[in-house]
Design a protein around this motif. Structure first.
Motif, PDB file in Angstrom:
ATOM      1  N   ASN A   8       0.668 -31.750 119.322  1.00 54.11           N
ATOM      2  CA  ASN A   8       1.816 -32.003 118.458  1.00 54.11           C
ATOM      3  C   ASN A   8       2.876 -30.917 118.606  1.00 54.11           C
ATOM      4  O   ASN A   8       3.517 -30.529 117.645  1.00 54.11           O
ATOM      5  CB  ASN A   8       1.361 -32.102 116.995  1.00 54.11           C
ATOM      6  N   MET A   9       3.032 -30.441 119.824  1.00 54.28           N
ATOM      7  CA  MET A   9       3.978 -29.370 120.066  1.00 54.28           C
ATOM      8  C   MET A   9       5.424 -29.842 119.876  1.00 54.28           C
ATOM      9  O   MET A   9       6.269 -29.107 119.411  1.00 54.28           O
ATOM     10  CB  MET A   9       3.794 -28.835 121.482  1.00 54.28           C
ATOM     11  N   PHE A  10       5.685 -31.089 120.222  1.00 53.69           N
ATOM     12  CA  PHE A  10       7.028 -31.646 120.103  1.00 53.69           C
ATOM     13  C   PHE A  10       6.989 -32.828 119.145  1.00 53.69           C
ATOM     14  O   PHE A  10       6.995 -33.977 119.566  1.00 53.69           O
ATOM     15  CB  PHE A  10       7.544 -32.106 121.476  1.00 53.69           C
ATOM     16  N   PRO A  11       6.958 -32.594 117.846  1.00 56.36           N
ATOM     17  CA  PRO A  11       6.889 -33.711 116.911  1.00 56.36           C
ATOM     18  C   PRO A  11       8.193 -34.503 116.940  1.00 56.36           C
ATOM     19  O   PRO A  11       9.254 -33.971 117.277  1.00 56.36           O
ATOM     20  CB  PRO A  11       6.680 -33.041 115.557  1.00 56.36           C
ATOM     21  N   ALA A  12       8.079 -35.767 116.598  1.00 56.51           N
ATOM     22  CA  ALA A  12       9.259 -36.625 116.579  1.00 56.51           C
ATOM     23  C   ALA A  12      10.190 -36.186 115.463  1.00 56.51           C
ATOM     24  O   ALA A  12       9.747 -35.792 114.393  1.00 56.51           O
ATOM     25  CB  ALA A  12       8.832 -38.070 116.371  1.00 56.51           C
ATOM     26  N   PRO A  13      11.496 -36.229 115.707  1.00 56.33           N
ATOM     27  CA  PRO A  13      12.444 -35.882 114.656  1.00 56.33           C
ATOM     28  C   PRO A  13      12.334 -36.854 113.483  1.00 56.33           C
ATOM     29  O   PRO A  13      11.781 -37.934 113.613  1.00 56.33           O
ATOM     30  CB  PRO A  13      13.810 -36.007 115.326  1.00 56.33           C
ATOM     31  N   THR A  28       7.849 -43.118 115.749  1.00 52.99           N
ATOM     32  CA  THR A  28       8.391 -44.015 116.761  1.00 52.99           C
ATOM     33  C   THR A  28       8.645 -43.289 118.071  1.00 52.99           C
ATOM     34  O   THR A  28       9.118 -43.879 119.021  1.00 52.99           O
ATOM     35  CB  THR A  28       9.714 -44.657 116.286  1.00 52.99           C
ATOM     36  N   GLY A  29       8.342 -41.996 118.106  1.00 55.37           N
ATOM     37  CA  GLY A  29       8.546 -41.203 119.310  1.00 55.37           C
ATOM     38  C   GLY A  29       7.284 -41.116 120.145  1.00 55.37           C
ATOM     39  O   GLY A  29       6.244 -41.684 119.819  1.00 55.37           O
ATOM     40  N   PHE A  30       7.381 -40.395 121.231  1.00 58.88           N
ATOM     41  CA  PHE A  30       6.259 -40.192 122.139  1.00 58.88           C
ATOM     42  C   PHE A  30       6.100 -38.700 122.400  1.00 58.88           C
ATOM     43  O   PHE A  30       7.048 -37.930 122.277  1.00 58.88           O
ATOM     44  CB  PHE A  30       6.499 -40.915 123.471  1.00 58.88           C
ATOM     45  N   THR A  31       4.904 -38.302 122.810  1.00 64.64           N
ATOM     46  CA  THR A  31       4.666 -36.919 123.192  1.00 64.64           C
ATOM     47  C   THR A  31       5.243 -36.678 124.584  1.00 64.64           C
ATOM     48  O   THR A  31       5.631 -37.627 125.280  1.00 64.64           O
ATOM     49  CB  THR A  31       3.163 -36.608 123.206  1.00 64.64           C
ATOM     50  N   ALA A  32       5.261 -35.430 125.010  1.00 61.98           N
ATOM     51  CA  ALA A  32       5.785 -35.101 126.335  1.00 61.98           C
ATOM     52  C   ALA A  32       4.946 -35.757 127.430  1.00 61.98           C
ATOM     53  O   ALA A  32       5.491 -36.238 128.432  1.00 61.98           O
ATOM     54  CB  ALA A  32       5.801 -33.586 126.517  1.00 61.98           C
ATOM     55  N   LEU A  33       3.641 -35.795 127.252  1.00 66.12           N
ATOM     56  CA  LEU A  33       2.771 -36.448 128.231  1.00 66.12           C
ATOM     57  C   LEU A  33       3.068 -37.940 128.315  1.00 66.12           C
ATOM     58  O   LEU A  33       3.144 -38.510 129.408  1.00 66.12           O
ATOM     59  CB  LEU A  33       1.299 -36.221 127.864  1.00 66.12           C
ATOM     60  N   GLU A  34       3.272 -38.566 127.174  1.00 63.06           N
ATOM     61  CA  GLU A  34       3.574 -39.999 127.158  1.00 63.06           C
ATOM     62  C   GLU A  34       4.928 -40.292 127.807  1.00 63.06           C
ATOM     63  O   GLU A  34       5.075 -41.288 128.521  1.00 63.06           O
ATOM     64  CB  GLU A  34       3.522 -40.519 125.717  1.00 63.06           C
ATOM     65  N   TRP A  35       5.913 -39.423 127.591  1.00 66.71           N
ATOM     66  CA  TRP A  35       7.214 -39.617 128.251  1.00 66.71           C
ATOM     67  C   TRP A  35       7.079 -39.472 129.770  1.00 66.71           C
ATOM     68  O   TRP A  35       7.756 -40.163 130.525  1.00 66.71           O
ATOM     69  CB  TRP A  35       8.264 -38.638 127.723  1.00 66.71           C
ATOM     70  N   SER A  36       6.206 -38.573 130.214  1.00 71.08           N
ATOM     71  CA  SER A  36       6.016 -38.432 131.659  1.00 71.08           C
ATOM     72  C   SER A  36       5.337 -39.669 132.245  1.00 71.08           C
ATOM     73  O   SER A  36       5.652 -40.081 133.359  1.00 71.08           O
ATOM     74  CB  SER A  36       5.226 -37.167 131.990  1.00 71.08           C
ATOM     75  N   VAL A  37       4.423 -40.296 131.499  1.00 73.03           N
ATOM     76  CA  VAL A  37       3.806 -41.549 131.954  1.00 73.03           C
ATOM     77  C   VAL A  37       4.867 -42.644 132.049  1.00 73.03           C
ATOM     78  O   VAL A  37       4.896 -43.413 133.013  1.00 73.03           O
ATOM     79  CB  VAL A  37       2.661 -41.966 131.000  1.00 73.03           C
ATOM     80  N   ILE A  38       5.772 -42.693 131.081  1.00 70.84           N
ATOM     81  CA  ILE A  38       6.852 -43.688 131.104  1.00 70.84           C
ATOM     82  C   ILE A  38       7.760 -43.457 132.306  1.00 70.84           C
ATOM     83  O   ILE A  38       8.159 -44.401 132.991  1.00 70.84           O
ATOM     84  CB  ILE A  38       7.657 -43.632 129.787  1.00 70.84           C
TER      85      ILE A  38
END
Length: 130
Positions: A8-13, A28-38
């Motif tokens: 949870n280093m980058f929580p959604a705003p 409704t946001g994604f983690t950094a790992l999930e954004w890299s998968v996208i």
């Protein structure tokens, strides 16, 4: 000793959180790992989602043609599959993939976030001067 919560280093705003029907807050946001998968799913084709048959695997091993590997984490694989459809088809997502996405622990609000960001990026990329 201090603890660093890497998950949870980058929580959604606050604007990326929605209130569900039960009254709980849904991110409704994604983690950094999930954004890299996208982002990685942008290079995958729809054929990467199909399960190769026995003959296809045999011919591939003989001629050295590998198939796309699935992600080891089922939750990230569900995200990758939906992201591939979002990159290729926009909001025209298969119902089965949406069900698998929600069953993997994601929310329906995250589907909208995913598709809007993907189609927005694609639209902006097409407007760049060459």
């Amino acid at each position: 000793m201090a603890y660093l919560d890497l998950d949870n280093m980058f929580p959604a705003p606050a604007r990326c959180r929605a209130e569900s029907a039960t009254g709980t807050t849904v991110s409704t946001g994604f983690t950094a790992l999930e954004w890299s998968v996208i982002a990685l799913a942008r290079n995958d084709s729809l054929s990467s989602l199909a399960t190769p048959g026995r003959m296809s695997r045999a011919i591939g091993s003989v001629f050295g043609l590998g198939t796309k590997s699935r992600l080891a984490d089922p939750r990230l694989e569900a995200l990758r599959r939906l992201a591939v459809y979002a990159w290729r088809r926009g909001f025209a997502l298969p119902i089965d993939e949406i069900r698998n996405f929600v069953a993997a622990g994601f929310s329906e609000a995250q589907i909208e976030t995913l598709v809007t960001s993907v189609t927005g990026l694609r639209r902006d990329a097409s407007r760049r001067p060459r």
